[in-house]
Design a protein around this motif. Sequence first.
Motif: not given
Length: 237
Positions: A177-184, A194-198, A224-229, A202-204
Motif C-alpha cells: 500500500v502507498m499512502t496518499y501523501d507518499a504518492i503525492i 489540495d492534492n488529495n482531490r487531484i 480506504i482512508g490510507v492509499g492505493y495498492r 487522476n486515479m479515476a
Amino acid sequence: MALIKDKILVIEDEKSISYLLGTVLTANGYDVIKAYTGTEACEMLDAYCPDLILLDLGLPDRDGVDVIKSVRSWSMLPIVVISARSQEKDKVEALDLGADDYVTKPVGSSELLARVRTALRHGAVAAGARQPSEVFRVGALELDFGKRLLKVEGTEVHLTQVEYKIVAFLARNAGRVMTYDAIISHVWGPYMDDNNRILRVNMANIRRKLEKNPAEPAYLFTEIGVGYRMAEEENNA
Ligand code: CA
C-alpha cells in the motif's frame, strides 16, 4: 544445499495473536522469534538480526510507532504493522514513518503471507540484493519502465505524464500500500495544496483507462482512508 530461512520477529503482546502468527509463519517456512514488549523487541533486534518485523502498534510499554522510528533511524529492515480495522490514522502514520505495509486484525493467513512475502522482496531490492525488474506484468497489464510504455491486453494505453508517474510508482511498489501523501510527494513534490482531490481525479482517469470494470478493479485497489495498492506480479510471488 542448506535452506536459509527468513527470520521474522513478531512483536505482539496479545499471546493468542502472537501464537497464531507464529504458527502460520512457521508452517510456511519462516523462522519466528517473539517479543511481547517494546523493550524486549529492541533487545531481540540487536541479538537476532531478523529479516522482517511484524509489529503490533499497541504495546504495553511503548507505542509501536516509537519502535518504527527507532528501527528506521538505523535500518531499512522491512516492517509490517498489525493494526485494528478502524485505525486508519494509525496505519497512515506508521506507513509515513517508514513501515512497509500492514495487516488488519483479525489477521488472515493468506493476507499475512502475501504482505510478508512482498515486504521481504522489496527489502531485498532496497538492500541491493535484487534488481528491480524492467518490465512489470500482472494479468493482462504490462508496463515497460524503460520505454515508459503501458499496455493492457497488448494494446498501448495513453497516459498523461502525471498518470504515468502515479502508475509507475505504484507498479514499482506493487503489492504494497502507498499512502496518499507518499504518492503525492512522489508525483508533485511535498508542497502541493489540495492534492488529495487531484490525486483522486487522476486515479479515476487511470482506472477508466486500465480497468475493464473500474468499480471492481483488477489492478489498482483502494485502501480506504490510507492509499492505493497495485496488484502484485504473479511470477514473483
Ligand atoms: Ca496489543
